[in-house]
Structures are given as structure tokens and as C-alpha cells.
Motif scaffolding. Structure first.
Motif, PDB file in Angstrom:
ATOM      1  N   TYR A   6       0.824  -1.202   0.000  1.00  0.00           N
ATOM      2  CA  TYR A   6       0.000   0.000   0.000  1.00  0.00           C
ATOM      3  C   TYR A   6       0.856   1.248   0.000  1.00  0.00           C
ATOM      4  O   TYR A   6       1.983   1.264   0.455  1.00  0.00           O
ATOM      5  N   ASN A   7       0.272   2.292  -0.493  1.00  0.00           N
ATOM      6  CA  ASN A   7       0.958   3.568  -0.460  1.00  0.00           C
ATOM      7  C   ASN A   7       0.545   4.299   0.803  1.00  0.00           C
ATOM      8  O   ASN A   7      -0.629   4.357   1.125  1.00  0.00           O
ATOM      9  N   TYR A   8       1.519   4.805   1.457  1.00  0.00           N
ATOM     10  CA  TYR A   8       1.175   5.642   2.595  1.00  0.00           C
ATOM     11  C   TYR A   8       2.272   6.669   2.766  1.00  0.00           C
ATOM     12  O   TYR A   8       3.391   6.498   2.295  1.00  0.00           O
ATOM     13  N   SER A   9       1.915   7.749   3.434  1.00  0.00           N
ATOM     14  CA  SER A   9       2.847   8.865   3.492  1.00  0.00           C
ATOM     15  C   SER A   9       3.751   8.810   4.710  1.00  0.00           C
ATOM     16  O   SER A   9       4.848   9.331   4.692  1.00  0.00           O
ATOM     17  N   ILE A  52      -3.227   0.433   8.401  1.00  0.00           N
ATOM     18  CA  ILE A  52      -3.131   1.716   7.711  1.00  0.00           C
ATOM     19  C   ILE A  52      -4.388   2.519   8.005  1.00  0.00           C
ATOM     20  O   ILE A  52      -5.504   2.015   7.884  1.00  0.00           O
ATOM     21  N   GLU A  54      -6.214   6.713   8.025  1.00  0.00           N
ATOM     22  CA  GLU A  54      -6.157   7.957   7.279  1.00  0.00           C
ATOM     23  C   GLU A  54      -6.397   9.108   8.221  1.00  0.00           C
ATOM     24  O   GLU A  54      -7.346   9.100   9.015  1.00  0.00           O
ATOM     25  N   GLN A  58      -4.378  11.915   4.688  1.00  0.00           N
ATOM     26  CA  GLN A  58      -3.078  11.278   4.518  1.00  0.00           C
ATOM     27  C   GLN A  58      -3.155   9.822   4.968  1.00  0.00           C
ATOM     28  O   GLN A  58      -3.709   9.537   6.029  1.00  0.00           O
ATOM     29  N   LYS A  59      -2.577   8.940   4.171  1.00  0.00           N
ATOM     30  CA  LYS A  59      -2.523   7.540   4.587  1.00  0.00           C
ATOM     31  C   LYS A  59      -1.329   7.352   5.517  1.00  0.00           C
ATOM     32  O   LYS A  59      -0.213   7.781   5.210  1.00  0.00           O
ATOM     33  N   ILE A  60      -1.632   6.762   6.645  1.00  0.00           N
ATOM     34  CA  ILE A  60      -0.565   6.589   7.636  1.00  0.00           C
ATOM     35  C   ILE A  60      -0.528   5.145   8.074  1.00  0.00           C
ATOM     36  O   ILE A  60      -1.572   4.540   8.381  1.00  0.00           O
ATOM     37  N   LYS A  61       0.659   4.586   8.042  1.00  0.00           N
ATOM     38  CA  LYS A  61       0.781   3.223   8.527  1.00  0.00           C
ATOM     39  C   LYS A  61       1.174   3.246   9.991  1.00  0.00           C
ATOM     40  O   LYS A  61       2.166   3.895  10.360  1.00  0.00           O
TER      41      LYS A  61
END
Lengths: 217, 634
Positions: A6-9, A52, A54, A58-61
């Protein structure tokens, strides 16, 4: 490699602490799996969970360390305080002793973590209202005095579990936005800023989090 | 004689004389004949004779006439006879003519009759033709009937029945023409009759097919059975009975064949009975599943053959349903055998290969069979086997980890149990990497081995001092990561291990930095500096005047620092050298030195700050922070 599909910031590292049997592992399980784990065995050392979420788009793990409450693992669990951006400090509302130990947990946390680490107090097992041993007001007052966020939750019903983790993340994200949390040196996901004002040499103050291309190991 | 008369007389005489004189006897035949005749009776030339000659000749002439008369009477008599006969003949002919006339009249009547009969006959022939054509068109021949109904209760079925059935149908259809031409009664009679024939024939066909369908694959029956099925497809009830019977027969046969293959093997023991290899679960189960896969495929082909010509029905659905029933019989023997294998204490790796076998053949067989008990059985077995595998794996892991061994402090290397388990993990993952379900298997296997392993390592580490603990954990984690990095689908675990390694590195850096600060006696200096810079900018005395921050004190620190900078490696904690990863080693060293450098920089800036009243700061700090950094982080 550990970035997952996954994409996360950001990656935020959490640690869950508190006395034995207050339900730390169950809280984590409820948060990551959305299920209550009955008959949860004692944690040996540390367990690990991720999810994950949000925050503000912003996506945050979240990488969460669930620590053993047993005294004999204290040395082991100490390793995981550094680098934690959020610390969930848990007690059991039906057992006063777990509440009484909070100040020693808090001291440990303050000693070992970065000053900007968000500490969140959770009174677990709030579904067992009949066996309550610590009032909401008392704990609330303790939290206020120590500048902690506070909520009563239940890993069994899932009440407020999500909120505790999310609120912590929001606070951390806010710190980043405010510039209170330094994001540079995103080399390994845990950064080390010994020159930061207030950093004690014996306990390298941990930044935490990572940059956009986290974990390059 | 008068003279004139005398002359005449003379003249006739002369003429006669002349004539006689001129006569030549030899030329006159009559005279000759007469003379010849005279010679017969005139024998003596005498006077008497000359006088009698005349009478004699006359007498003779008379005699001859008498003779002639007698002869002529004879002739007359003959003529009379002839006349009578001719008269008779004439009479007969007249009679005959009469009779002919009669006959002629009679015959004419007969002819007339004949003609009328002939006409009648012609008419009849036409009628007969019409009737024959009708019969031919609308009725069955005895041969047809024979083909349709069979003569005895015999088992023989010929292809003729199909053409006759077509004919029956045709007749039935043609009856509409009859109807249109106004022959309603006839048409409906024929229709009724044909329907009867048809039903009878189909009934017979049904009985025959029901008992023969099971042999559809035998070449001499295939065609006739498939055609029969095609005929019967429009009779759902009969068709269903046939399929039911077929399924029951084939189910029994399949089960029997399976048991035979298991216990008896092929003819004269070749191939050997499958159970001979039951000691080797992989071969044993492979053999069984291969056999089943083949058999199931053959059954499906038979079904397809059976229904080849049926196109008015839900063929696929019938095949699927039938196949499900046919395969029911093999479930029990298969399950019993696989479960027996699962019950035996084979190692986890063996069970895993069995899991993969079951998975593969489950997929293959389910592709053919699609539903029914066999699919359920295979799925259950697969799941049960997967569970057994993980149970066994977990048990194997736990067996290894019963006793917590302390790592050797001189090495802090992963203990033999840890190494052995990592080897097991590597082997199992390598096998799983080639399997179908690797996306789920690999994380599960990893979890199954690594979770207890990490707990075990933590348990070991928790009994060690902080630095040792971090080093030992890092060494274990590093080995585990090295193992996982060879495979896909383990990233979740790897993330955890990496995070764990990071935490341990942080700890080690803290330990190392603390040791450095202690060694260089930097602690008190730094504490004073912190306190000083934290106490606001008010009326405080210069730093040089603060107790403990005197230049002499600083110089003592810097001497130590120089000594340290000459061989920085010596200042490392001995445990750091025990890190198996040079990357980790370097990272710890670098980050610990960075801590030191940061403090140095703060001190340097403070000393060089004119407000702090240090005289000749260059003499105190002979190195700029950059220079020191170059030395330490070279």
C-alpha cells in the motif's frame, strides 16, 4: 521492502504499555483485526501489529508494538520505547493496582521517549461497569495533571478503541504540521537527533516516523 | 362312157393314178402302221384271202371296237365311284360350314364377356396399386414390425429400429395430409396406431438401453446406445431412469475398480497394488489421486459419449449431476486412507507435500467433477491436511523450543535451536515457494515458525544485560531476515523484524553513546552545559566561571577525546563486535559517534562564544567539530 503493497505517506510507531492483564494485546487485536480475542495468552516480550489509517486525507501506517506487562520482560520492552511517536498507556478500570502503577509507567515513558511523543491513557474493560474500581473522574484528573489524552475503552466491545488510536495519530500528525516533530533524516524510519535541545546523551531522543519513502532497508 | 364324159372320167382316174404313183410309202407313217398291222393277219396272199380281206378287216375293226367298249365301261365305273365320293365330301363340307357358322356366333359372345372382364381387371389393378401404395405409405411391413417390436425377448437391438421409428413418425406426420384430403377417420386411426407403435418401441428401447447403457464404451454398442439415448431424450421420465441406473452401475464399478487398484493392482500384479506403497505417503497419495483423476476423466468421457447425440437437454448439467453421483462411491475409501496417513506421525514436511498433492488434484478433479460428495471430500481432506500440517509444524517447533538455552556470552550468536528452526523455516518456505497456495502458505508457515521462535529468542534475551540483549536479538533477527529475504509473501513478517531490528539498534546506539560519554567523562560537562543554556539569558556569569567548566577541566576532557580519536574502535563496547552484521556494527558506531559529535559541537560553540569569556579558545579546542567528524566518521 517492508513498505508493503500500500501507499502511505508516514509510518507512525506506537507502543502499548501497562500492567499485566490490562488488555494491551486485546486492544491491539481489536484495532488491527476488529475482533475480540478471548483467552489471550501472556505476551512474551513484544508483539507487533500494523494497520493503515487515514488522517486529514493522509494515509498513515501504524506500526504498533504491544509489550509484555510482566516485569521480567521490562528490559526487553524498554528497547521499543525509543522511536515511538505514540504511547498508549493502559490500565484496567476493574483493578486499582493497575491504575496505581501508572505513574511509574509514565516515568519510564518520559525517560525513554522523545518529548514530543504523544501519550494516551486508556482505561480498558469499560464494559465491566459493575466491577469498576477506578472512577472516570479520577483517571481523567490524573490525565489532565500529566497532560495526557484519556479515554475509557473496551477491547471486548470495541468501544473507543479505534478512537484512541486515531486520536493519537491526529495529535502526532498535528505535531508534524506544527513543526514540533522533525521529519528530516528519514533514513531508517526511526531517526535519531542527539543534537536536539533536551536530548539526553544516555537516552538518545527518538524522532520516529519516516519520510515518504520510508524504510529503505 | 360318153367321150366327153370319157375324158372327164379319164381325168379323175389319171388324177388318182397320179396320186398313187406319186405316193411314197416310206414317208407315210399311217400307211406304214397300217401295213404293219396288216402283216399280222394277212399271211397268205390268196384269192380267198383277197376276197375276204375286206370283211376280215371290218371284222377286225369290230373286234377292236368291242374291246374298246369293254375297256371304256371300266373307266365309267371308276368315274362313278369318284363322283360318289366327291358328293360325300361336299356334304361333309356343308356340314362343317354349318358348324363353323354356329361356332362363330357363339365365340362372339365370349369375346364380349372377355372384354368386360378385362376392363374389370384393369380397374382392379389400379385399385390394388392405390391400396398398396397406401399401405406402403401408411403401414409398417412385417420386417418393420419385427425390428420395432423384436421377435422374442431377445437382447438384440438393431439399428433398424431407428429408421422404423423415423418411419412411424413420418407416417404420423403424413396423416395430416390424409386429414386435409378428408380422410379423417382413417387418419386418426393410423395416427393412433402409430402412436401405439412408437410408444411400444420406445418402451422396448428404454428397457434395452437401461440394461446396456453401462457398457457405452464398448465399441460395438456405442453407436446404438448413443442413438437410443438421443431417441429417449424427449421422454424425461424414461431418460431419467436410464441415467439413474447408469449412475448406480458406474458408481459401483468405479468403487470396485478403485478398491482393486488399491489392493490387487492390475492384471497379474502389474501395476502393483497402490497400497503396497502405503509406507511412503507421498507416493501412496499421489498414486491414489492420479488413479482417481484418470478414472474421473474417463467417467466424464463416457457420459459425454452417452449423451453425444442428445441436444434437446441440459447436457452439461446432467453430466455434472451424474458425475457427482458416480464419484460418490470412492469418497469413503479415499477419505479413510488419507486420514490414516494424517494420523501417522510423519514429519511436517511430508504432510506439506501431501497438502500440495491434495490441492493440485483437488483442483484437477474438481475441474472435471465440479460438485458433489467427492468435491466436498477432497476439500475437507485438503483442509484437514493443511490443519494437520500446521499442527505438526507447530508441534515440531515447540519440541525444539522446550528448553531455553542461554546464548554463549562470548559470541551472542543465535543458539543451535534457533539456527535449526531457521533452517527448517528456510526449507519449508523453499518447498512452499513452489506450491500453488504460496501466497497464503508462506505467511502462515512463517508465522507458525517465527512467532514461537521470536518469543523464544526474546525469552533468551530477557535474561541478558541490556547491550547483550540487544546484540543477541539483533543477531537472531538478522538471521531470520536473511532467511525471509529469499522469499516472497513474507513482507509482513519482514516489516516486523526490521522494526524490531531498528528498536534494538536504537538501544545499542543509546548504550554505546552512554558508554562513550561515560568513558570521556563528558556527562557532568554536558549536564552543566544543558542547565546553563536552559537557564535563560538573564544576568548569569560567563560559562568559563561556572564550576566544572573551567578550561583545565575542559582540557582534561579533550585529552581523553584525543586519545579516543586516535583509535576510536577501541572505545566500542565489546558486544558491538559480536554483531554478526557489519552493517549493524557500522550503523551503531556511526550513530553513537554522531551523538558524541553533537555534544562536542555544542561545547565547541559554547567555548568559542565570546560572551562565555574563554581565553584563547583555539588552545582549548584544537579540533573543529568538522575535523573531529572527519576523524571519527572516516
Amino acid at each position: 521492502m517492508s513498505a508493503g503493497p500500500y501507499n502511505y505517506s508516514y509510518i507512525f510507531k506506537y507502543i502499548i504499555i501497562g500492567d499485566m492483564g490490562v488488555g494491551k494485546s486485546c486492544l491491539l487485536h481489536q484495532f488491527t483485526e476488529k475482533k475480540f480475542m478471548a483467552d489471550c495468552p501472556h505476551t512474551i516480550g513484544v508483539e507487533f501489529g500494523t494497520r493503515i489509517i487515514e488522517v486529514s486525507g493522509q494515509k498513515i501506517k501504524l506500526q504498533i508494538w504491544d509489550t509484555a506487562g510482566q516485569e521480567r520482560f521490562r528490559a526487553v520492552t524498554r528497547s521499543y520505547y525509543r522511536g515511538a511517536a505514540g504511547a498508549l498507556m493502559v490500565y484496567d478500570i476493574t483493578r486499582r493496582s493497575t491504575y496505581n502503577h501508572l505513574s511509574s509507567w509514565l516515568t519510564d515513558t518520559r525517560n525513554l521517549t522523545n518529548p514530543s511523543t504523544v501519550i494516551f491513557l486508556i482505561g480498558n474493560k469499560c464494559d465491566l461497569e459493575g466491577q469498576r474500581d477506578v472512577t472516570y473522574e479520577e483517571a481523567s484528573k490524573f490525565a489532565e495533571e500529566n497532560g495526557l489524552m484519556f479515554v475509557e475503552a473496551s477491547a471486548k466491545t470495541g468501544d473507543n478503541v479505534e478512537e484512541a488510536f486515531l486520536e493519537t495519530a491526529k495529535k502526532i500528525y498535528q505535531s508534524i504540521q506544527d513543526g514540533r516533530l522533525d521529519l528530516n533524516a528519514a533514513e531508517s524510519g526511526v531517526q535519531h537527533k542527539p543534537s536536539q535541545p533536551g536530548g539526553r546523551p544516555g537516552s538518545a531522543a527518538g524522532g520516529d516516523q519516516s519520510g515518504r519513502d520510508n524504510c529503505a532497508c | 362312157m360318153p367321150p366327153g364324159k370319157e375324158s372327164e372320167k379319164d381325168h379323175v382316174l389319171s388324177k388318182r393314178l397320179g396320186k398313187i404313183l406319186e405316193l411314197r410309202f416310206e414317208n407315210d407313217q399311217d400307211t406304214l402302221d397300217a401295213l404293219s398291222q396288216l402283216s399280222t393277219f394277212y399271211t397268205n396272199n390268196t384269192l380267198h384271202a383277197r376276197r375276204n380281206l375286206r370283211s376280215q378287216i371290218e371284222k377286225r375293226n369290230l373286234d377292236i371296237n368291242k374291246e374298246f367298249l369293254a375297256s371304256f365301261l371300266e373307266v365309267k365305273k371308276s368315274f362313278d365311284t369318284i363322283y360318289n365320293e366327291v358328293a360325300d365330301m361336299s356334304k361333309s363340307i356343308a356340314d362343317m360350314t354349318q358348324r363353323l357358322q354356329n361356332t362363330k356366333t357363339h365365340t362372339k359372345q365370349l369375346l364380349q364377356q372377355t372384354n368386360s372382364l378385362q376392363d374389370e381387371r384393369n380397374h382392379n389393378v389400379v385399385e390394388q396399386n392405390i391400396a398398396e401404395t397406401l399401405l406402403q405409405k401408411y403401414q409398417l411391413t412385417p420386417e418393420n414390425m419385427n425390428a420395432l417390436q423384436g421377435n422374442r425377448k431377445d437382447q438384440f437391438m438393431s439399428f433398424e429400429i431407428f429408421s422404423v421409428l423415423d418411419k412411424v413418425q413420418n407416417i404420423h406426420n403424413n396423416c395430416k395430409v390424409l386429414m386435409q384430403t378428408g380422410l379423417q377417420t382413417l387418419a386418426s386411426d393410423i395416427m393412433e396406431q402409430m402412436t401405439l407403435y412408437q410408444e411400444g418401441a420406445l418402451e422396448r428401447l428404454y428397457r434395452w438401453t437401461q440394461s446396456h447403457a453401462r457398457n457405452v464404451e464398448s465399441p460395438e454398442l456405442t453407436d446404438i446406445i448413443t442413438q437410443a439415448m438421443a431417441r429417449l431424450q424427449d421422454r424425461p421420465v424414461l431418460f431419467k431412469y436410464i441415467m439413474d441406473e447408469y449412475c448406480i452401475c458406474r458408481k459401483g464399478k468405479l468403487m470396485e475398480d478403485f478398491i482393486n487398484a488399491l489392493t490387487r493392482g492390475g492384471p497379474s500384479g502389474n501395476p502393483a497394488p497402490i497400497e503396497m506403497r502405503s509406507h511412503d505417503p507421498q507416493i501412496y497419495i499421489t498414486d491414489m489421486l492420479v488413479w482417481l483423476n484418470k478414472a474421473v476423466l474417463a467417467e466424464k468421457q463416457n457420459l459425454q459419449l452417452l449423451l453425444k447425440l442428445c441436444d434437446n437437454i441440459e447436457k452439461e448439467e446432467i453430466i455434472t449431476d451424474s458425475l457427482a453421483i458416480i464419484c460418490e462411491g470412492i469418497c469413503q475409501p479415499l477419505r479413510a486412507r488419507v486420514e490414516k496417513v494424517l494420523g501417522t506421525s510423519f514429519p511436517a514436511s511430508v504432510l506439506y507435500s501431501v497438502v500440495n498433492l491434495l490441492r493440485y488434484y483437488n483442483k484437477c478433479i474438481c475441474k472435471v467433477v465440479q460438485k458433489g460428495q467427492v468435491v466436498e471430500t477432497l476439500t475437507t481432506l485438503k483442509e484437514r491436511c493443511t490443519l494437520s500440517f500446521f499442527d505438526r509444524l507447530r508441534a515440531n517447533v515447540e519440541e525444539r523450543l522446550v528448553r531455553v538455552e542461554a546464548p554463549a556470552p562470548a559470541k551472542l550468536a543465535p543458539t543451535s535451536a534457533v539456527q535449526a528452526l531457521l533452517a527448517t523455516l528456510r526449507d519449508t518456505l523453499a518447498t512452499a515457494n513452489m506450491s500453488d497456495g504460496r501466497e497464503t502458505d508462506m505467511p502462515n508457515i512463517t508465522g507458525c515458525v517465527l512467532e514461537p521462535l521470536l518469543r523464544y529468542a526474546t525469552e533468551q534475551a530477557s535474561r541478558l544485560p541490556a547491550a547483550d540483549m540487544a546484540v543477541y536479538t539483533l543477531n537472531c533477527v538478522r538471521d531470520a531476515l536473511a532467511c525471509l529475504q529469499m522469499f516472497e509473501f513474507t513482507s509482513a513478517r519482514a516489516e516486523r523484524l526490521t522494526a524490531q531490528a531498528d528498536a534494538q539498534l536504537d538501544t545499542l546506539v543509546a548504550e554505546q553513546a552512554g558508554a562513550l560519554v561515560h568513558r570521556l567523562r563528558l556527562g557532568p560537562l554536558y549536564a552543566i552545559l544543558q542547565e546553563y543554556s536552559g537557564s535563560g539569558t538573564g544576568e548569569k556569569k560567563p560559562l568559563a566561571d561556572v564550576p566544572g567548566m573551567e578550561p583545565s577541566n575542559l582540557r582534561a576532557f579533550l585529552e581523553k577525546l584525543d586519545y579516543f580519536a586516535a583509535s576510536p574502535d577501541e572505545a566500542l563496547l565489546p558486544q558491538i563486535q559480536l554483531l554478526t552484521s557489519t552493517k549493524h556494527k557500522k550503523a551503531v558506531q556511526k550513530r553513537a559517534f554522531e551523538v558524541l559529535l553533537a555534544i562536542y559541537k555544542q561545547l565547541y560553540q559554547a567555548v568559542n562564544d565570546p560572551t562565555n569569556n574563554y581565553e584563547n579558545p583555539q588552545a582549548i579546542f584544537n579540533k573543529t567539530p568538522e575535523e573531529l567528524e572527519k576523524v571519527l566518521l572516516k
